[in-house]
Design a protein around this motif. Structure first.
Motif, PDB file in Angstrom:
ATOM      1  N   SER A   1       8.339   1.920   4.020  1.00 39.85           N
ATOM      2  CA  SER A   1       7.301   1.905   3.307  1.00 39.85           C
ATOM      3  C   SER A   1       6.315   3.299   3.527  1.00 39.85           C
ATOM      4  N   VAL A   2       5.274   3.350   2.743  1.00 36.57           N
ATOM      5  CA  VAL A   2       4.692   4.727   3.826  1.00 36.57           C
ATOM      6  C   VAL A   2       2.918   4.149   2.752  1.00 36.57           C
ATOM      7  N   ASP A   3       2.221   3.665   3.555  1.00 39.13           N
ATOM      8  CA  ASP A   3       0.930   3.741   4.048  1.00 39.13           C
ATOM      9  C   ASP A   3      -0.119   4.799   3.632  1.00 39.13           C
ATOM     10  N   VAL A   4      -0.083   4.757   2.148  1.00 35.80           N
ATOM     11  CA  VAL A   4      -1.215   6.236   1.679  1.00 35.80           C
ATOM     12  C   VAL A   4      -2.196   6.367   1.423  1.00 35.80           C
ATOM     13  N   PRO A   5      -3.760   7.122   1.692  1.00 36.28           N
ATOM     14  CA  PRO A   5      -4.948   7.224   1.650  1.00 36.28           C
ATOM     15  C   PRO A   5      -5.301   7.402   0.715  1.00 36.28           C
TER      16      PRO A   5
ATOM     17  N   LYS B   1     -15.866  16.966   6.364  1.00 33.81           N
ATOM     18  CA  LYS B   1     -14.673  17.673   6.806  1.00 33.81           C
ATOM     19  C   LYS B   1     -15.421  16.940   9.068  1.00 33.81           C
ATOM     20  N   GLY B   2     -14.337  17.645   9.029  1.00 34.44           N
ATOM     21  CA  GLY B   2     -13.628  17.039  10.758  1.00 34.44           C
ATOM     22  C   GLY B   2     -13.024  15.844  11.462  1.00 34.44           C
ATOM     23  N   GLY B   3     -13.130  14.653   9.537  1.00 39.35           N
ATOM     24  CA  GLY B   3     -12.990  13.417   9.992  1.00 39.35           C
ATOM     25  C   GLY B   3     -11.270  13.194  10.600  1.00 39.35           C
ATOM     26  N   VAL B   4     -10.788  11.814   9.852  1.00 33.59           N
ATOM     27  CA  VAL B   4      -9.430  12.361  10.116  1.00 33.59           C
ATOM     28  C   VAL B   4      -8.873  10.685   9.569  1.00 33.59           C
ATOM     29  N   VAL B   5      -8.108  11.450   8.614  1.00 29.32           N
ATOM     30  CA  VAL B   5      -6.607  10.323   7.832  1.00 29.32           C
ATOM     31  C   VAL B   5      -5.797   9.704   8.832  1.00 29.32           C
ATOM     32  N   ARG B   6      -5.612   8.679   8.005  1.00 30.06           N
ATOM     33  CA  ARG B   6      -3.949   8.713   8.782  1.00 30.06           C
ATOM     34  C   ARG B   6      -2.909   7.982   7.643  1.00 30.06           C
ATOM     35  N   VAL B   7      -1.524   8.216   7.946  1.00 28.15           N
ATOM     36  CA  VAL B   7      -0.187   8.280   7.607  1.00 28.15           C
ATOM     37  C   VAL B   7       1.000   7.261   8.272  1.00 28.15           C
ATOM     38  N   ASN B   8       0.680   6.248   7.895  1.00 27.99           N
ATOM     39  CA  ASN B   8       1.427   5.217   8.608  1.00 27.99           C
ATOM     40  C   ASN B   8       2.951   5.505   8.071  1.00 27.99           C
ATOM     41  N   VAL B   9       4.350   5.468   8.594  1.00 25.61           N
ATOM     42  CA  VAL B   9       5.360   5.862   7.862  1.00 25.61           C
ATOM     43  C   VAL B   9       6.423   3.841   8.532  1.00 25.61           C
ATOM     44  N   ARG B  10       6.320   3.373   7.885  1.00 23.11           N
ATOM     45  CA  ARG B  10       7.112   2.249   8.971  1.00 23.11           C
ATOM     46  C   ARG B  10       8.480   1.652   7.879  1.00 23.11           C
ATOM     47  N   LEU B  11       8.962   1.572   9.811  1.00 28.51           N
ATOM     48  CA  LEU B  11      10.607   2.082   9.438  1.00 28.51           C
ATOM     49  C   LEU B  11      11.511   0.682   9.745  1.00 28.51           C
TER      50      LEU B  11
ATOM     51  N   THR C   1      12.666  10.709  14.367  1.00 27.37           N
ATOM     52  CA  THR C   1      13.026   9.804  14.955  1.00 27.37           C
ATOM     53  C   THR C   1      14.452   9.000  14.630  1.00 27.37           C
ATOM     54  N   SER C   2      14.577   7.612  15.531  1.00 25.74           N
ATOM     55  CA  SER C   2      15.509   7.068  16.013  1.00 25.74           C
ATOM     56  C   SER C   2      15.630   5.450  15.777  1.00 25.74           C
TER      57      SER C   2
ATOM     58  N   LYS D   1      12.083  -2.406  14.437  1.00 25.83           N
ATOM     59  CA  LYS D   1      11.226  -1.627  13.211  1.00 25.83           C
ATOM     60  C   LYS D   1      10.336  -0.516  14.646  1.00 25.83           C
ATOM     61  N   LYS D   2       9.583  -0.129  13.652  1.00 20.19           N
ATOM     62  CA  LYS D   2       8.921   1.457  13.911  1.00 20.19           C
ATOM     63  C   LYS D   2       7.957   1.662  13.152  1.00 20.19           C
ATOM     64  N   VAL D   3       7.051   2.142  13.840  1.00 19.94           N
ATOM     65  CA  VAL D   3       5.937   2.899  12.545  1.00 19.94           C
ATOM     66  C   VAL D   3       5.101   4.496  13.170  1.00 19.94           C
ATOM     67  N   VAL D   4       5.925   5.218  12.556  1.00 19.32           N
ATOM     68  CA  VAL D   4       5.194   6.629  12.572  1.00 19.32           C
ATOM     69  C   VAL D   4       4.220   6.989  12.185  1.00 19.32           C
ATOM     70  N   THR D   5       2.876   7.877  12.888  1.00 21.60           N
ATOM     71  CA  THR D   5       2.163   7.758  12.491  1.00 21.60           C
ATOM     72  C   THR D   5       1.639   9.155  12.809  1.00 21.60           C
ATOM     73  N   MET D   6       0.755   9.832  11.047  1.00 19.69           N
ATOM     74  CA  MET D   6       0.258  11.075  11.765  1.00 19.69           C
ATOM     75  C   MET D   6      -0.928  11.152  11.188  1.00 19.69           C
ATOM     76  N   GLU D   7      -1.615  11.732  11.466  1.00 18.40           N
ATOM     77  CA  GLU D   7      -3.184  11.791  11.611  1.00 18.40           C
ATOM     78  C   GLU D   7      -3.510  13.331  11.197  1.00 18.40           C
ATOM     79  N   TYR D   8      -4.330  13.066   9.960  1.00 18.36           N
ATOM     80  CA  TYR D   8      -4.677  14.875   9.463  1.00 18.36           C
ATOM     81  C   TYR D   8      -6.316  14.736   9.597  1.00 18.36           C
TER      82      TYR D   8
END
Length: 414
Positions: A28-32, A38-48, A79-80, A86-93
């Protein structure tokens, strides 16, 4: 011979072993989907989640790559998962420039044990979106209420004094005089409304009795000098060698970045002045050249500031070099508008530009011929180290500020 057969059949065995695990992996993916400055951060969480007792060797996650965001890691993430893990992979934009960007995941794949084949995995049960649009707004910089740029030039005050002398008490700056704002450093204490201040438990002064001008008129110069590519050299390399020189492409990319930084800083300076002016009780009107016409926007509170941020997030500057003065500053539109207004003078006018060329200089002087002094905020590129027509800035009748793309707005305008 056995080793040869093992080598030949290993891919087949690997795909056979991994295929049944596809339905045992929950993703599943948590989508903002909102705005950020400008300069702010949004995060995308991928739950496995691995619901099997077999380890998952490779899961390949590909994140989207919007041009106005910077990713915290590589877009192609591997990832593995261990048994029942269970694992959460986070990418910051991180937002690096204004506009709309699509953040999220472009796909998730299960890869076999020898990393040759990959099988797509269903995401969010194939019902929900895995990407979202995020609007990057121009950054809102806070200025001190006593900043020199908010006080108005001496020439603007001369206009106000001469105009006020001809007004009676019933047309006092076009306002009845019963609106109040909080006391700001620099206001005279004898103008404080003491009874209202006692009721509100904070010092209050009349809105039209502040230390600065009661109205500010802001212009955005829509022209940004376009990037000049040396097509002759590029074409020469392409004909002889079939490719363009890397250093030329790199220089061109740097020039594009300079243009983007000029646009961003120009908008940030404009919004900073508008926002702080409204907070200190001034009426603000903004003039934008859009779709071959000048449009006026009134700014009165934080909501209208946010509306302007949204509008400027997608504002398109012009790179047409032969724009005439009527498209650089709205002299005719101002004359027509002021014919219906009680504010004839006593207004601080200011233009924000990334290219103070001869055409804009003449447009500013045209306003002065009609008795309207226009202050100039000119943005200079870091790479150039100077602003266009720097010698003419000293000859302007109003005040002027030169702001580098790498400089702090609040410090330059203090």
């Amino acid at each position: 011979m056995v080793m040869v057969y093992m080598f030949l059949f290993s891919p087949l065995v690997s795909i056979i072993l991994i295929s049944p695990l596809r339905k045992r992996i929950i993703t599943s993916v948590d989508v903002p989907a909102y705005e950020v400055e400008k300069g702010g951060v949004v995060r995308v969480n991928v739950r496995l989640e691995n619901k099997s007792f077999m380890p998952i060797p490779f899961i390949n996650i590909e994140f989207t790559q919007p041009v106005n965001f910077r990713l915290s890691g590589t877009y192609n993430h591997i990832t593995s998962l261990g048994p029942f893990e269970k694992k959460v992979v986070t990418m910051e934009y991180t937002a690096k420039s204004r506009g709309v960007g699509e953040v999220g995941v472009s796909g998730i794949w299960l890869k076999d044990y020898i990393n040759i084949f990959r099988i797509p995995l269903s995401i969010n049960d194939d019902e929900e979106k895995v990407t979202g649009e995020v609007t990057v707004l121009p950054r809102l910089v806070s200025l001190k209420p006593t900043s020199s740029i908010l006080l108005g030039s001496s020439e603007s005050f001369k206009q106000e004094d001469s105009d006020t002398a001809n007004m009676n008490l019933f047309s006092w700056n076009g306002e009845p005089g019963y609106e109040f704002r909080e006391y700001m450093p620099g206001d005279s204490l004898h103008k404080v409304h003491w009874k209202l201040s006692a009721r509100n438990e904070t010092l209050m002064v009349r809105k039209d009795e502040g230390g600065g001008l009661s109205k500010k008129r802001l212009f955005l110069d829509s022209y940004i000098k376009p990037v000049q590519k040396k097509q002759d050299i590029k074409t020469f390399y392409q004909i002889l060698f079939g490719f363009s020189p890397k250093n030329k492409e790199k220089n061109f990319s740097n020039m594009e970045d300079d243009i983007l930084m000029l646009e961003e800083k120009t908008l940030e300076a404009l919004i900073a002045v508008a926002n702080t002016s409204v907070k200190t009780g001034s009426e603000v009107e903004l003039w934008l050249y859009e779709n071959e016409d000048w449009n006026k926007y009134g700014i009165t509170d934080s909501k209208t500031i946010n509306d302007i941020q949204y509008r400027l997030a997608s504002y398109k500057f012009s790179n047409i070099s032969n724009l005439d003065s009527s498209k650089r500053l709205p002299l005719n539109e101002i004359a027509e508008d002021e014919g219906k207004s009680r504010y004839l003078k006593g207004t601080q006018s200011m233009v924000f530009t990334g290219n103070l060329d001869n055409a804009l200089y003449k447009a500013v002087e045209s306003f002065a011929d009609y008795g309207v002094i226009v202050d100039v905020v000119s943005i200079k590129s870091v790479s150039s180290g100077k602003v266009n027509n720097e010698e003419k800035i000293a000859n302007l009748r109003g005040d002027s500020w030169v702001l580098g793309t790498d400089e702090d707005i609040s410090e330059v305008f203090s």
